[in-house]
Structure formats: structure tokens, C-alpha cells
Design a protein around this motif. Structure first.
Motif, mmCIF file in Angstrom:
data_model
loop_
_atom_site.group_PDB
_atom_site.id
_atom_site.type_symbol
_atom_site.label_atom_id
_atom_site.label_comp_id
_atom_site.label_asym_id
_atom_site.label_seq_id
_atom_site.Cartn_x
_atom_site.Cartn_y
_atom_site.Cartn_z
ATOM 1 N N ALA B 278 0.852 -1.194 0.000
ATOM 2 C CA ALA B 278 0.000 0.000 0.000
ATOM 3 C C ALA B 278 0.884 1.240 0.000
ATOM 4 O O ALA B 278 1.578 1.518 0.971
ATOM 5 C CB ALA B 278 -0.906 -0.019 1.224
ATOM 6 N N PHE B 279 0.863 1.960 -1.117
ATOM 7 C CA PHE B 279 1.619 3.216 -1.222
ATOM 8 C C PHE B 279 0.740 4.352 -0.711
ATOM 9 O O PHE B 279 -0.432 4.430 -1.076
ATOM 10 C CB PHE B 279 1.946 3.529 -2.689
ATOM 11 N N LEU B 280 1.348 5.220 0.089
ATOM 12 C CA LEU B 280 0.650 6.445 0.460
ATOM 13 C C LEU B 280 1.568 7.623 0.119
ATOM 14 O O LEU B 280 2.700 7.693 0.599
ATOM 15 C CB LEU B 280 0.310 6.472 1.957
ATOM 16 N N ILE B 281 1.046 8.506 -0.740
ATOM 17 C CA ILE B 281 1.839 9.661 -1.153
ATOM 18 C C ILE B 281 1.201 10.890 -0.568
ATOM 19 O O ILE B 281 -0.022 11.104 -0.714
ATOM 20 C CB ILE B 281 1.895 9.755 -2.689
ATOM 21 N N THR B 282 2.000 11.705 0.130
ATOM 22 C CA THR B 282 1.424 12.875 0.790
ATOM 23 C C THR B 282 1.797 14.151 0.048
ATOM 24 O O THR B 282 2.934 14.317 -0.404
ATOM 25 C CB THR B 282 1.903 12.979 2.255
ATOM 26 N N ALA B 283 0.826 15.036 -0.033
ATOM 27 C CA ALA B 283 1.005 16.320 -0.722
ATOM 28 C C ALA B 283 1.938 17.210 0.104
ATOM 29 O O ALA B 283 2.112 16.995 1.302
ATOM 30 C CB ALA B 283 -0.345 17.005 -0.900
ATOM 31 N N PRO B 284 2.541 18.208 -0.549
ATOM 32 C CA PRO B 284 3.378 19.133 0.220
ATOM 33 C C PRO B 284 2.540 19.831 1.286
ATOM 34 O O PRO B 284 1.387 20.180 1.053
ATOM 35 C CB PRO B 284 3.886 20.118 -0.836
ATOM 36 N N ASP B 285 3.144 20.014 2.457
ATOM 37 C CA ASP B 285 2.414 20.693 3.518
ATOM 38 C C ASP B 285 3.096 22.008 3.892
ATOM 39 O O ASP B 285 2.823 22.602 4.909
ATOM 40 C CB ASP B 285 2.279 19.787 4.753
ATOM 41 N N ALA B 286 4.030 22.440 3.057
ATOM 42 C CA ALA B 286 4.692 23.731 3.276
ATOM 43 C C ALA B 286 4.808 24.399 1.917
ATOM 44 O O ALA B 286 4.721 23.731 0.891
ATOM 45 C CB ALA B 286 6.062 23.506 3.898
ATOM 46 N N PRO B 287 5.025 25.721 1.922
ATOM 47 C CA PRO B 287 5.136 26.411 0.621
ATOM 48 C C PRO B 287 6.263 25.827 -0.206
ATOM 49 O O PRO B 287 7.322 25.489 0.330
ATOM 50 C CB PRO B 287 5.451 27.864 1.023
ATOM 51 N N GLN B 288 6.024 25.734 -1.489
ATOM 52 C CA GLN B 288 6.986 25.132 -2.405
ATOM 53 C C GLN B 288 7.537 26.185 -3.354
ATOM 54 O O GLN B 288 6.929 27.245 -3.535
ATOM 55 C CB GLN B 288 6.311 23.998 -3.183
ATOM 56 N N PRO B 289 8.698 25.918 -3.982
ATOM 57 C CA PRO B 289 9.297 26.897 -4.887
ATOM 58 C C PRO B 289 8.314 27.328 -5.972
ATOM 59 O O PRO B 289 7.576 26.502 -6.508
ATOM 60 C CB PRO B 289 10.464 26.154 -5.508
ATOM 61 N N ALA B 290 8.337 28.649 -6.248
ATOM 62 C CA ALA B 290 7.435 29.169 -7.280
ATOM 63 C C ALA B 290 8.205 29.634 -8.498
ATOM 64 O O ALA B 290 7.622 29.883 -9.548
ATOM 65 C CB ALA B 290 6.618 30.324 -6.709
#
Lengths: 471, 558
Positions: B278-290
Motif C-alpha cells: 500500500a503506497f501512500l503519497i502525501t502532498a506538500p504541507d509547506a510552501p513550495q518553490p514558485a
């Protein structure tokens, strides 16, 4: 009984006259060979008549004919030993089958490789030795050099015949490449590394003919066992010529030793260098070098190619049929040396895998015989010295010893030990300078350079004073 | 064969740890020199003589391909050459193959193929051109490595040859794209290809040029000049920047405890009884490079790069070390907006070198997923973030389930799950067939494709996603647990071989490309041969090679 057509453009006993296509192909190759000889054969005496023996028959009686010949006119030909009626393959998976008169398609690539590698060494040695005629110690030696050279040329013919006759277009291309690779040529080197080194002096030449041509003998003898009958018969006849090359080496080194002993007695000293001779320890160092590089030519201790060649019936062992085993070797094992950080050990492998090592050991036994003879003359002269073969692991660049230093007496030594002693074990720059300083051309019939004794007898019952080469 | 199986294989390495390759960077040129340590094999029952390779050697090569792209933006040309005298590379080690399990052989070939494809990807899409400086004999996999390069330069010393001797010597196929690339990429005539692939000694120098097997041949004395000349010419065409900084690929943060594997954005839980990972991929939870500059500053820490590396590493780990885990189940967790925002950088600056690398790396990673011989199931549940890049996991699945509605029994039910397509789904990540996953899904149905594409930017709930044909089944919370459980249990009861074959047939519809041919036609035949007695039986060629004994073939054609 095969008939020798000695008057044909290409002398042969393979009925070339009846095979127009092959004849045309070989006649196309012939001018390329002659051009190669002119360009890369001996650098001098190109038009001097040389007292050469020429093969004119393959039978037991009088296969060789002696006469003065200009080398480019030498009758290079194609001679196969007499066929053995109903010959069977003597070893490997095809043991007991009829020997092949044509190449089996299955083994085309392997056979071609074996023949190309063997064939490549033949012109290579001519190229390596091309400068030596400028410093021959006597006319007798000069003639011997040329005899060796023309016969190496004939051995090339022997291999080229097989390539042309049995291997189609690919074989013809390989035959051309034999003349396009050149010893020491940075762009088109000879296949085996040892054949890209120049033979710089006559001591090296004698050592080369003793040790390296003897490797040739063992390779040819293994190929003589081949299930491919034309290869077997070709090698059988080549061995007759090869024997003479080793004779040149054995008597050459013997004569150097003899001269050294004479000078030692005459001047009552071990150091004959000031008297224009070669000290015994220098001779030992040259011997160490040439023996060890020749041992490399047999390849690694274990080899899948060698195993495959044997199983396929392409290349046997030395004296295969005289050996007392099943000649299949499917389950037999033996020990081969293995160098580790701790020392020199042995490991058990299948005999099939170890065929290189088996052949190398047979070779070493054979090498010892000449040393025994030379040592007898040393003992008879009352000198306390013996020439010895270096240990099998000494100065090796192929196989298990490659990454280790082994002393001539078989001790594993450190890098520091090796560097400290290398000048005692291998020819030093001083040694080479001294040997070079003695290289002078002696062309007066019957005279010898001062560092080598005259031979016991001349060629073909001629006296030593005979004009073996007409200048 | 259990005594010959390898313990856990690690794909983590870096140049200072390489045992088999030298990597030298000289301005716009990198030189990779193969110098295989004979005693450095993954198992100890074979020696890697004459630059022959096993998986360990190729793991380093893969690592080098990645670092050259990310850490060395200034490198415009990569020269691959051999470090041994007169030998470029002897190909895959035969004793290694003979002693390997079937699944290791197949996985090994697949991985080496993927690495060769990534070499071609660097040349074609990244302007980092690979040139093979074949300075000695290149046999089998050695020539296949050269084939992956854009130019093959062969030393003409009248001895060095290129060859594919697998068929005559080993009774197997050149397994790393050799046959396909010879005819499809180099356009060698089919009858010459036949002659070439059955000739153990191979083809040398001028003839190799004439047959199209190599581009140029030069003698030893001018070989270096030829390589320099080609490097200069190709470097001049490159649009890569002249200098860095690059992005250092720091070691991944990975913890393996029991049946759990945890990275920073990806985690995997293995259920051995169910045969699932079971793969679980989590979204970024901090600001990411723009901006691209911020992306360079963030480097390997940026979610968009980290997640790709972790997904890549997890898949490789499972492929080699968990062969009995047949079903991979994908879930995501986090804010779809965060994924969309992160991805916007990739949409806005497609020509920036690092942006391009990140996009291409995601494309390769998703291809690796397509090519994994596992059943792929994606579960779209409330709280998930299947937007843009991550929506590819839905499209890549053999089967997907999306909860219709939400978990009604919870006191504070989350909003229903959504799927959101973006520009990323319209062609950033081509499959091996050259099409996007969306195009592949709607192959031959342009209206359905157009309808799905028209939903871009819209959050689709289950009924809408079903109507757009983006998901397979949409059970509600009454049925969800049973539907999913039964589907997975049933899947686990089928023959793994039949599933792998079925999945490959369904996944890759549409046109053939050299890549699909390599992975379907070539690999499928190879895998068949790898099971046949003529190759792997006790009397087969692979087993008997090197023993001196000849193979004994069953001569019946199948």
C-alpha cells in the motif's frame, strides 16, 4: 600420397592447380605478401643470396632442399603433412568421429579465431626481428635468422591457405588483415601483446627463439590434434620447421654460455664484461624475462575458451593421443595455482577449465631440458653456477599472478621488495646497454663476434667458413 | 537456488562509492569510464571479468545518469568508454545470469533497459548527448550500451569489434534492446542484422561503419581526436546552461522497519497475506518553490523532486526485493491545491533546465510504474489529492476505485474525494507508446478524449469522474470496504504470470515505438527463452557455457 607441385607459382601439395578459384584467390594475395616482405621483412641483405632450405616435399626423406636464394625469390608454399587414412577425432565430445575435412558450420567462428591468432604471430616475429640483420655476430647466424624469417613467412602462408580455402569471404578478409596489422604499430598492432615488442639484440633473439618459439611449438602441437584435419596436417608440417627455430635458440644460448665460460677461464674472473662477454647472471636475467613473458602467452589458469575448444575437438592437449585418460575430461579435476594476499596456494578446478595450465606445465618441462644442457657445460667448466627457470608466478601479467609480485625462487614479495630487487631479477638498463654495446655485424666467413662461441657444426654439413650469405 | 539469491538490493549509491565506474567532469564534457571490479559482484559465485556487468554495475550507471542531469547542468556531452585495455565492455556476466533466479534475470533486464532508455531520454529531451567511445571490443550488452548512445565511435585497431553473440553462444537474445535498436534506431538492414546477430566474432572497423552498426571508426592514434571533435560538435548544439549550480541528489531519507518503508513523501506498507503493497503519497504541507531559482535553492528538498525520487526508489526496492507482493495499491493524502500550486512552476517555466529535468524525471518514473509487473490499483478516497501529476496514478492503474460521497458514519465527514486534471495530464508524461495516459485511455475514441480533456482544472466528484471515464468503479461507503477487499483478494488468487501478461496487453494500446517493442516483443520473447530448456535446462546453452560441454538442443521449433 599427395604430390608436391614445386614448380607452380605457389608451390603446394594441395592440388592447387585443380582448384582454379582458390588458386586465383591466393595468387591475388601473393603480391600483397611480397610487398609486405619488401616493406617489413629484414631491413638489409634484401638481394643477397642466402643459403636457405626450402620445403619441396613433405615426405620423410629429403623434404628440404638447400641452395643459395635471394629471399624475395624464396619458394613460399603450402604444405600439409601426409593425410592419415581414416583419421578419427581423438578427444572431446566428438571423440571417435571421423576427422572433419571441411569446417563444421558450428565451429566456424572458433576455428577462424584460432587460426587468425596463430597466423598473426608468424609475420609478427619477422617484423620484430627485422633490424637484427644489421648486427649479426656471424654469417652463419645471419643465415639462421633469415631461415627463421622465411619459415615464419611460410607459416603465414600455411594459415592463409586455410583461411582462403575454408572460410570464404571472411577468411579472405582476415588473410588481408594479417598483412595490415604490424608489430608495434600503435594503430594496427599485432593481436598478442608480446608480439608488439621489438627484438632488440641477438641475445634476445636467441632467448626468443628458445622460449617464445617454443610456445609456438606447444600451440601448434595442440592444434595438430585438431579434429579439423587440414589444420592438423598443416600444423604437423609447421612443427618440422619450428623445431629448427628452437634449435637456433638452444644452440644460440648454449654458444653464449660457452663463450662466457671461455672468457672466465681465460681471464680468471666471473666478470667478463670488460672482456667483451656476457656474465652468467646477466644471461639469467634475460632468461627470466623471456621465460616469464612466454608463460603469459598460454593465457589465464582457467579458460572457458580453452575448455570449449577442447570439448569441441578443435584444440587438444600436447601429445593428446599418448595420454592415459578418457580424452573427454568431463568430470576430471586438477589443481591450479592461486595467488592470494597470504601466499601461493592451489585450487581445484575441472581439467577442462585448466587446459591452459596443463599446456603451460608441459611447456615448462620442455624448457628445462635446454637449461640442463647449458648447466652441464657450466659444471664441466668447473664453475659453480646454474641457470634456473624462474618460478611460474614470476613477472606475470596474465592470470592469478598478475596482481602479485613473485620472486624468481617463488616467494610472494612486497612492492618494496620487488622494486629493490628488480634489477637483480630482470635485465637492467645497464645490462641492456652492455648487450647493445656488443652488437656488431661480423660478415667475414667463419668469423664470430667476441661474445658468442662458434657452433659445433655448419649447416647441411657445410664448414663454418662457408659463405652462408653472399654479400 | 535459494543459496544464490541476494539479500536486500540497495539502489542508493553515489560517485565516491562507485566500484565499477569512473566519472570525470571536464566543463561541458563528462567521461564515464567502465572499469568493473571483478570481485565486486552482488553474489560471490561469479567474477566480473573483462568489464562484464551485473545489476550492481548497472545501479551505479543509473545513478550516474541521474547525477549528470541534476548535479551537472553544464555537462552537454557524456562520453562512455572502457577502462580496460582493448575491452569496452563484455556485456552481462554469463555466470551471473546462469545462477540467477528467473525473476531476477527478468527484473535485471528490465532495469538495464530502463537505464538505457533514460540515456536516450537525456540525449533526446535534455540536450545532454551521450556518445560511446568504443575503445575496444563491445560484446552483447556492451554493444547494447553503445547502442543507447546517440553516436557510436569505434576504434579501428583491426581487432576491436562490436557484436551481439547471445544467440550463437548462449541461446538467448540480446536482452537490453540490442536487436530492436539495431533495426529500429540504426536502421541496419534486416538481413545484415540477422547476419550480425549470429556472428560470434562480430564486425570490426570499416565494415561496422558500412553496415551502420557504428557511426565512425578511427585508428588508435586519432581516436581521441575523433572523440574530441564529436564532443565539441555536439556540445555546440546543446541548450544546457554553461555553468551550474546544479542540484545535489542527497541520499534519500528512508526507514525500513518490518513491513513498513517510510520516506518523507512516500510510505509503503506491505501486507504479505494479501500480497499487497500500500503506497501512500502525501502532498506538500509547506510552501513550495514558485520560480526556477527557488527550485534550484530548494534542490533535492523540493517536494516535486523528492517525491519522484522516493517513488522511484520505492518501486525499485519492491520490484527486486519483494517479488511476491503482486499488487501495488496507491492512495494519496493532502491538499489538492498544494499539488496544483507546486505543479504550476513546471507549467510556467518549461524551458528552464531544472524544470525540464524534473518533468522528464516524473515521466520516466511514471513509465517505470507502467512497466512494473504488478497489478496497479488506485483508491481515491476523501482527503486524497489526485490532482495533475498525482492524477497520473489514477490513469496508470489497471483498476481504480473512487468513493462516491464520503464516510457517512464519521461524526465530522470530510468533503467527498475529487480528481482534478491539469495540463500535466495532457502530454507532459508520455508512456512508452509515445502517448499520454489520457490519450492511451481513450485510444480510438476522440470524442471521449475531448470530453475528459474539457474537465481540466475542474474538481470532479465520483459521479463526474465516472462520467468522464477517469475511474473504473465508484462504490459508496456502504460497499466500499467489501468491494475493495474482494477485488484485491480475488486479484491475489490469480496466476501472477497470467496477470502480468494481461496487464501488459491492456496497458499499452495504440502505436508501437522502439520502447514498446523492447518491453513487449523483445522482453516477452526473452522471458520465454529464459524458461526454455534450450537456454536454462541442465543441457541448455546458458548452463553449459564455460564448462566446455556443448548444449544439447531440443530441435523442435515452437
Amino acid at each position: 600420397m599427395s604430390i608436391v607441385d614445386i614448380d607452380a607459382k605457389i608451390p603446394n601439395n594441395v592440388d592447387l592447380a585443380d582448384d582454379r578459384r582458390l588458386q586465383r584467390a591466393l595468387e591475388g594475395w601473393q603480391p600483397k605478401f611480397v610487398r609486405w616482405w619488401e616493406e617489413l621483412g629484414p631491413v638489409a641483405f634484401k638481394r643477397s643470396p642466402v643459403f636457405l632450405r626450402t620445403a619441396i616435399d613433405v615426405g620423410r626423406d629429403g623434404w628440404a632442399h638447400f641452395d643459395h636464394v635471394e629471399m624475395p625469390e624464396y619458394r613460399w608454399g603450402i604444405f600439409l603433412a601426409e593425410p592419415e587414412p581414416d583419421r578419427k577425432i581423438a578427444f572431446g565430445d566428438h571423440k571417435g568421429d571421423d576427422a572433419w575435412q571441411e569446417i563444421p558450420g558450428e565451429y566456424r567462428a572458433d576455428l577462424q579465431r584460432l587460426i587468425v591468432v596463430q597466423g598473426d604471430t608468424e609475420p609478427a616475429s619477422v617484423e620484430q626481428q627485422r633490424q637484427l640483420c644489421l648486427t649479426a655476430p656471424s654469417l652463419y647466424d645471419l643465415r639462421n635468422l633469415f631461415q627463421v624469417n622465411v619459415e615464419e613467412g611460410r607459416h603465414l602462408w600455411a594459415m592463409v591457405y586455410l583461411l582462403h580455402r575454408y572460410f570464404g569471404r571472411a577468411g579472405r578478409d582476415e588473410a588481408d588483415e594479417m598483412l595490415e596489422r604490424h608489430s608495434g604499430d600503435a594503430d594496427n598492432p599485432r593481436i598478442l601483446g608480446a608480439f608488439n615488442e621489438e627484438t632488440p639484440d641477438w641475445l634476445s633473439f636467441f632467448m626468443f627463439t628458445y622460449f617464445t618459439d617454443r610456445d609456438g611449438k606447444y600451440q601448434l602441437a595442440s592444434l595438430r590434434e585438431s579434429g579439423f584435419d587440414p589444420l592438423s596436417r598443416t600444423c604437423d608440417f609447421m612443427l618440422k620447421e619450428e623445431a629448427y627455430h628452437m634449435f637456433v635458440g638452444a644452440t644460440g644460448v648454449g654458444r653464449v654460455v660457452q663463450r662466457t665460460l671461455e672468457l672466465m677461464r681465460e681471464h680468471d674472473t666471473d666478470d667478463v664484461h670488460p672482456h667483451g662477454g656476457l656474465n652468467l647472471d646477466l644471461i639469467q636475467r634475460y632468461l627470466n624475462f623471456h621465460c616469464s613473458v612466454s608463460l603469459d602467452l598460454f593465457g589465464a589458469e582457467t579458460s572457458t575458451n580453452a575448455a570449449n575448444y577442447f570439448a569441441a575437438g578443435l584444440k587438444g592437449r600436447f601429445g593428446e593421443e599418448r595420454r592415459d585418460d578418457d580424452h573427454v575430461l568431463r568430470d576430471a579435476t586438477r589443481l591450479v595455482p592461486e595467488a592470494t594476499g597470504e601466499g601461493i596456494d592451489a585450487r581445484e578446478v575441472t581439467q577442462l577449465a585448466a587446459l591452459n595450465e596443463t599446456l603451460r606445465e608441459d611447456y615448462i618441462d620442455d624448457c628445462q631440458k635446454g637449461l640442463d644442457r647449458w648447466n652441464r657445460s657450466i659444471t664441466e667448466a668447473g664453475v659453480d653456477f646454474a641457470l634456473r627457470l624462474p618460478h611460474i608466478g614470476f613477472n606475470r601479467n596474465v592470470g592469478t599472478f598478475r596482481d602479485h609480485h613473485v620472486s624468481p625462487d617463488g616467494r610472494l614479495v612486497s612492492d618494496d621488495d620487488w622494486n629493490a630487487n628488480a634489477a637483480e631479477w630482470l635485465p637492467s638498463d645497464d645490462d641492456k646497454d652492455h648487450v647493445t654495446s656488443l652488437q656488431v655485424s661480423v660478415t667475414e666467413p667463419g668469423k664470430m663476434a667476441g661474445w658468442v662461441a662458434p657452433p659445433a657444426t655448419g649447416i647441411n654439413r657445410k664448414p663454418l667458413e662457408f659463405d652462408y650469405v653472399r654479400l | 537456488m535459494s543459496d544464490l539469491t541476494i539479500t536486500t538490493i540497495s539502489f542508493e549509491t553515489s560517485p565516491p562509492q562507485y566500484r565499477h565506474w569512473g566519472m570525470e567532469i571536464d566543463g561541458e564534457r563528462a567521461t564515464l569510464t567502465m572499469n568493473v571490479d571483478p570481485s565486486g559482484g552482488l553474489r560471490d559465485d561469479y567474477e566480473l571479468k573483462t568489464n562484464s556487468y551485473d545489476l550492481g554495475v548497472d545501479i551505479e550507471l543509473y545513478d550516474a545518469t541521474q547525477r549528470l542531469r541534476f548535479e551537472h547542468p553544464e555537462v552537454k556531452v557524456v562520453v562512455v568508454t572502457g577502462g580496460l585495455e582493448r575491452i569496452f565492455c563484455a556485456g552481462a556476466n554469463i555466470q551471473m545470469l546462469a545462477g540467477a533466479t528467473h525473476e531476477h534475470k527478468v527484473n535485471f533486464c528490465k532495469f538495464t533497459n530502463e537505464t538505457r532508455n533514460s540515456i536516450e531520454d537525456a540525449t533526446a529531451n535534455s540536450s545532454q548527448v551521450w556518445i560511446a567511445a568504443v575503445n575496444g571490443t563491445a560484446a552483447g550488452g556492451g554493444y547494447e550500451l553503445a547502442l543507447a548512445c546517440d553516436e557510436i565511435l569505434l576504434v579501428d585497431d583491426r581487432a576491436s569489434s562490436v557484436s551481439l553473440p547471445e544467440i550463437p553462444l548462449l541461446a538467448v537474445l540480446p536482452g537490453t534492446g540490442g536487436l530492436t535498436r539495431v533495426v529500429e534506431k540504426r536502421h541496419v538492414r534486416r538481413d545484415l542484422a540477422d547476419a550480425f546477430a549470429t556472428r560470434t566474432e562480430g564486425i570490426r572497423g570499416r565494415q561496422a561503419v558500412d553496415w551502420g552498426l557504428v557511426d565512425e571508426a578511427a585508428p588508435l592514434s586519432s581516436f581521441g581526436d575523433l572523440v574530441d571533435e564529436r564532443v565539441a560538435a555536439r556540445a555546440a548544439e546543446s541548450d544546457r546552461p554553461d555553468c551550474g549550480p546544479g542540484v545535489r541528489l542527497e541520499p534519500l531519507d528512508c526507514t525500513i522497519v518490518g513491513d513498513r518503508i517510510d520516506y518523507s513523501t512516500v510510505s509503503v506498507g506491505i501486507d504479505r497475506r494479501a500480497g499487497t503493497a500500500a503506497f501512500l503519497i502525501t502532498a506538500p504541507d509547506a510552501p513550495q518553490p514558485a520560480t526556477p531559482e527557488e527550485l534550484i535553492d530548494a534542490g533535492a528538498g523540493a517536494w516535486i523532486l523528492r517525491c519522484a525520487r522516493e517513488l522511484d526508489a520505492a518501486m525499485l526496492h519492491l520490484r527486486f526485493n519483494e517479488t511476491a507482493i503482486g499488487t501495488w495499491v496507491f492512495r494519496t493524502e493532502g491538499d489538492p491545491e498544494a499539488v496544483a500550486a507546486t505543479e504550476q512552476l513546471l507549467a510556467d517555466h518549461p524551458d528552464h533546465w531544472l524544470v525540464r529535468e524534473v518533468r522528464l524525471y516524473w515521466a520516466r518514473t511514471l513509465k517505470r510504474l507502467d512497466l512494473s509487473a504488478r497489478s496497479l490499483v488506485t483508491l481515491v478516497e476523501p482527503g486524497s489529492c489526485f490532482a495533475g501529476i498525482l492524477a497520473e496514478l489514477v490513469l496508470a492503474a489497471d483498476r481504480s476505485f473512487m468513493l462516491d460521497g464520503t464516510w457517512e458514519d464519521l461524526d465530522d465527514p470530510p468533503p467527498p474525494a475529487t480528481i482534478r486534471l491539469s495540463a500535466a495530464n495532457l502530454g507532459w508524461f508520455a508512456m512508452s507508446n509515445g502517448l499520454s495516459r489520457l490519450q492511451t485511455r481513450f485510444w480510438g475514441r476522440p470524442a471521449a478524449l475531448e470530453a475528459a480533456e474539457s474537465t481540466i482544472g475542474t474538481d470532479l466528484e465520483a459521479s463526474e469522474a465516472a462520467e468522464a471515464e477517469l475511474v473504473t468503479f465508484t462504490p459508496d461507503d456502504l460497499d466500499w470496504d467489501d468491494e475493495v477487499r474482494v477485488a484485491l483478494e480475488e486479484r491475489n488468487s490469480f496466476s501472477p504470470d497470467a496477470l502480468t501478461a494481461m496487464e501488459a496487453n491492456c496497458r499499452f494500446v495504440g502505436p508501437e515505438t522502439p520502447e514498446t517493442k523492447i518491453f513487449s516483443r523483445l522482453s516477452a520473447w526473452q522471458n520465454w527463452i529464459f524458461q526454455r530448456p534450450n537456454a536454462v535446462g541442465p543441457d541448455g546453452a546458458l548452463q553449459r557455457f564455460g564448462t566446455g560441454a556443448r548444449p544439447d538442443f531440443d530441435t523442435r521449433r515452437v
